[in-house]
Scaffold this motif. Structure first.
Motif, PDB file in Angstrom:
ATOM      1  N   ALA A 175       0.829  -1.203   0.000  1.00 17.84           N
ATOM      2  CA  ALA A 175       0.000   0.000   0.000  1.00 17.84           C
ATOM      3  C   ALA A 175       0.863   1.252   0.000  1.00 17.84           C
ATOM      4  CB  ALA A 175      -0.930  -0.008   1.206  1.00 17.84           C
ATOM      5  N   MET A 176       1.914   1.249   0.805  1.00 18.64           N
ATOM      6  CA  MET A 176       2.812   2.406   0.831  1.00 18.64           C
ATOM      7  C   MET A 176       3.558   2.536  -0.491  1.00 18.64           C
ATOM      8  SD  MET A 176       4.043   5.076   2.223  1.00 18.64           S
ATOM      9  CE  MET A 176       3.559   5.064   3.947  1.00 18.64           C
ATOM     10  N   ARG A 181       4.494   5.782  -5.314  1.00 19.01           N
ATOM     11  CA  ARG A 181       4.599   5.809  -6.777  1.00 19.01           C
ATOM     12  C   ARG A 181       3.554   6.727  -7.392  1.00 19.01           C
ATOM     13  NH1 ARG A 181       3.330   1.159  -8.965  1.00 19.01           N
ATOM     14  NH2 ARG A 181       3.144  -0.231  -7.165  1.00 19.01           N
ATOM     15  N   ALA A 182       2.357   6.772  -6.777  1.00 23.68           N
ATOM     16  CA  ALA A 182       1.318   7.670  -7.270  1.00 23.68           C
ATOM     17  C   ALA A 182       1.646   9.128  -6.970  1.00 23.68           C
ATOM     18  CB  ALA A 182      -0.025   7.295  -6.648  1.00 23.68           C
ATOM     19  N   ALA A 183       2.225   9.387  -5.802  1.00 23.69           N
ATOM     20  CA  ALA A 183       2.522  10.762  -5.400  1.00 23.69           C
ATOM     21  C   ALA A 183       3.783  11.312  -6.060  1.00 23.69           C
ATOM     22  CB  ALA A 183       2.662  10.830  -3.884  1.00 23.69           C
ATOM     23  N   PHE A 184       4.713  10.429  -6.404  1.00 25.77           N
ATOM     24  CA  PHE A 184       5.991  10.838  -7.007  1.00 25.77           C
ATOM     25  C   PHE A 184       6.184  10.096  -8.328  1.00 25.77           C
ATOM     26  CE2 PHE A 184       6.318  11.388  -2.425  1.00 25.77           C
ATOM     27  CZ  PHE A 184       6.850  12.662  -2.305  1.00 25.77           C
ATOM     28  N   TYR A 187       9.684   9.157 -10.209  1.00 20.89           N
ATOM     29  CA  TYR A 187      10.690   8.261  -9.642  1.00 20.89           C
ATOM     30  C   TYR A 187      10.711   6.935 -10.403  1.00 20.89           C
ATOM     31  CZ  TYR A 187      11.420  11.343  -5.649  1.00 20.89           C
ATOM     32  OH  TYR A 187      11.746  12.408  -4.850  1.00 20.89           O
ATOM     33  N   ARG A 188      11.918   6.394 -10.571  1.00 25.24           N
ATOM     34  CA  ARG A 188      12.092   5.147 -11.303  1.00 25.24           C
ATOM     35  C   ARG A 188      12.741   4.101 -10.403  1.00 25.24           C
ATOM     36  NH1 ARG A 188       8.923   7.328 -13.656  1.00 25.24           N
ATOM     37  NH2 ARG A 188       8.917   8.136 -15.791  1.00 25.24           N
ATOM     38  N   PRO A 189      12.291   2.843 -10.501  1.00 25.94           N
ATOM     39  CA  PRO A 189      12.856   1.800  -9.635  1.00 25.94           C
ATOM     40  C   PRO A 189      14.333   1.572  -9.918  1.00 25.94           C
ATOM     41  CG  PRO A 189      11.472   0.845 -11.345  1.00 25.94           C
ATOM     42  CD  PRO A 189      11.265   2.316 -11.412  1.00 25.94           C
ATOM     43  N   ARG A 190      15.069   1.313  -8.860  1.00 23.50           N
ATOM     44  CA  ARG A 190      16.481   0.980  -8.977  1.00 23.50           C
ATOM     45  C   ARG A 190      16.615  -0.532  -8.946  1.00 23.50           C
ATOM     46  NH1 ARG A 190      19.358   2.728  -4.108  1.00 23.50           N
ATOM     47  NH2 ARG A 190      18.515   4.752  -4.684  1.00 23.50           N
ATOM     48  N   LEU A 210      14.419   7.712  -2.964  1.00 23.93           N
ATOM     49  CA  LEU A 210      13.193   7.346  -2.271  1.00 23.93           C
ATOM     50  C   LEU A 210      13.208   5.857  -2.004  1.00 23.93           C
ATOM     51  CD1 LEU A 210       9.566   8.393  -3.147  1.00 23.93           C
ATOM     52  CD2 LEU A 210      10.130   6.000  -2.914  1.00 23.93           C
ATOM     53  N   SER A 211      12.767   5.456  -0.843  1.00 27.70           N
ATOM     54  CA  SER A 211      12.675   4.027  -0.540  1.00 27.70           C
ATOM     55  C   SER A 211      11.377   3.752   0.205  1.00 27.70           C
ATOM     56  CB  SER A 211      13.877   3.565   0.296  1.00 27.70           C
ATOM     57  OG  SER A 211      13.957   4.268   1.523  1.00 27.70           O
ATOM     58  N   VAL A 212      10.954   2.506   0.136  1.00 28.98           N
ATOM     59  CA  VAL A 212       9.799   2.022   0.879  1.00 28.98           C
ATOM     60  C   VAL A 212      10.268   0.792   1.641  1.00 28.98           C
ATOM     61  CG1 VAL A 212       7.432   1.160   0.745  1.00 28.98           C
ATOM     62  CG2 VAL A 212       8.241   2.853  -0.912  1.00 28.98           C
ATOM     63  N   LEU A 213       9.949   0.718   2.923  1.00 26.68           N
ATOM     64  CA  LEU A 213      10.419  -0.435   3.683  1.00 26.68           C
ATOM     65  C   LEU A 213       9.312  -1.024   4.544  1.00 26.68           C
ATOM     66  CD1 LEU A 213      10.831   0.415   6.939  1.00 26.68           C
ATOM     67  CD2 LEU A 213      12.816   1.588   6.023  1.00 26.68           C
ATOM     68  N   ALA A 214       9.466  -2.293   4.840  1.00 26.46           N
ATOM     69  CA  ALA A 214       8.585  -2.996   5.773  1.00 26.46           C
ATOM     70  C   ALA A 214       9.420  -3.388   6.975  1.00 26.46           C
ATOM     71  CB  ALA A 214       7.976  -4.233   5.116  1.00 26.46           C
ATOM     72  N   ALA A 215       9.093  -2.828   8.109  1.00 29.99           N
ATOM     73  CA  ALA A 215       9.871  -3.078   9.324  1.00 29.99           C
ATOM     74  C   ALA A 215       9.368  -4.323  10.038  1.00 29.99           C
ATOM     75  CB  ALA A 215       9.786  -1.882  10.255  1.00 29.99           C
ATOM     76  N   PRO A 216      10.277  -5.103  10.601  1.00 30.75           N
ATOM     77  CA  PRO A 216       9.852  -6.226  11.455  1.00 30.75           C
ATOM     78  C   PRO A 216       9.393  -5.717  12.808  1.00 30.75           C
ATOM     79  CG  PRO A 216      12.240  -6.055  11.442  1.00 30.75           C
ATOM     80  CD  PRO A 216      11.748  -5.021  10.474  1.00 30.75           C
TER      81      PRO A 216
END
Length: 318
Positions: A175-176, A181-184, A187-190, A210-216
């Motif tokens: 979801a994040m 990706r919708a807001a920016f 930006y292109r994936p690395r 920019l990064s997106v992460l899932a924290a444990p």
């Protein structure tokens, strides 16, 4: 409607003063606005020493009796509760002063790091859009990160994704990712976007990362919470340096508790200046995402703020 003076939220910086931090927490907890909330629910003001945290403990007990509509569950499954017009008016005046409303504009123009707090799909979308609006205006920032977890999304979130025509979102992490990706869109994936289940990285033409992460989760009995995501970002990704400024973006009624958590997990350990701002979901331009917060939701997050302030109080260096 009763008007209260706007209360400053606790702050921390590279040369943070523990005495000043405790004084700021105490000023928030013992403010006229908080006292009126207690009186509104026909409770006595907590006894004990403010400097030992007794008042915060007492406020926690009062909030458990009157403002806990989750009962250990998720926010989305909280009990619904209606209040009289008089109580609603008093609560909204108090929580405005306590920092749960109208805190969407940062105080500075420059931040080394901008963090977007995760949540339900709707929240991810409006927070990411608010981040894009701020960074497209007077605010400049360095790294940008969307914080999330591997919490499975609900049927309602998946339905919303379909209604909005965005990619499927089986987890909060997805979801994040959809939201940023919708807001920016520039930006292109690395590398391979699907290469990691915990982190995805993007680059922009201006060089910003920019990064997106899932924290444990730090507790196997629950999902990752705000403190977990902030700590994981700092420990595994950013290693923020003393004196750097971090801007955290959330929804307005979460600002006080997430500011307290940010000081505890980022400000104190790393010597950073942290500031949390919140978007008003009732004012977003997209009617499909617009949502008015209820009196019960403001009260629930006042309870969250009291609990986080108490945890922060206990973590303040001696």
């Amino acid at each position: 409607m009763t008007a209260y003076a706007r209360i400053g939220l606790p702050r921390w910086s590279r040369h943070g003063d523990p005495v000043a931090l405790r004084a700021e927490i105490a000023a928030w907890a013992t403010s006229p606005a908080m006292r009126d909330l207690v009186e509104c629910f026909e409770e006595r003001w907590p006894t004990g020493d403010v400097l030992r945290g007794d008042v915060l403990r007492g406020l926690g007990e009062i909030s458990a009796r009157h403002w806990d509509f989750r009962r250990g569950g998720e926010r989305a499954t909280a009990l619904r509760r209606d209040f009289t017009a008089d109580v609603t008016e008093r609560v909204r005046a108090a929580v405005t002063a306590l920092g749960l409303r109208h805190r969407g504009v940062p105080s500075q123009d420059r931040y080394e790091h901008v963090l977007i707090h995760g949540g339900l799909l709707r929240s991810c979308l409006i927070r990411a859009r608010h981040a894009a609006a701020l960074l497209g205006g007077r605010v400049t920032g360095g790294t940008l990160c969307g914080l999330g977890s591997l919490r499975p999304t609900s049927t309602q979130e998946q339905t919303l994704a379909g209604d909005l025509g965005v990619d499927a979102c089986p987890t909060e992490f997805d979801a994040m990712d959809v939201a940023v990706r919708a807001a920016f869109p520039g930006y292109r994936p690395r590398g391979d976007v699907g290469a990691s289940t915990l982190t995805r990285d993007y680059d922009a033409p201006d060089g910003r990362r920019l990064s997106v992460l899932a924290a444990p989760s730090s507790d196997p009995n629950r999902r990752a919470n705000t403190a977990d995501t902030c700590a994981y970002w700092a420990d595994s990704r950013a290693r923020p340096q003393p004196g750097e400024r971090i801007l955290l973006i959330t929804t307005e009624h979460f600002v006080p508790f997430q500011q307290a958590d940010a000081i505890r997990t980022l400000g104190i350990p790393y010597g950073c200046a942290v500031e949390t701002v919140g978007v008003d979901p009732a004012a977003v331009p997209d009617a499909r995402l617009r949502q008015s917060l209820t009196t019960a939701e403001y009260l629930q997050e006042t309870r969250s703020a009291i609990r986080s302030m108490r945890t922060l109080w206990d973590a303040v260096p001696a």
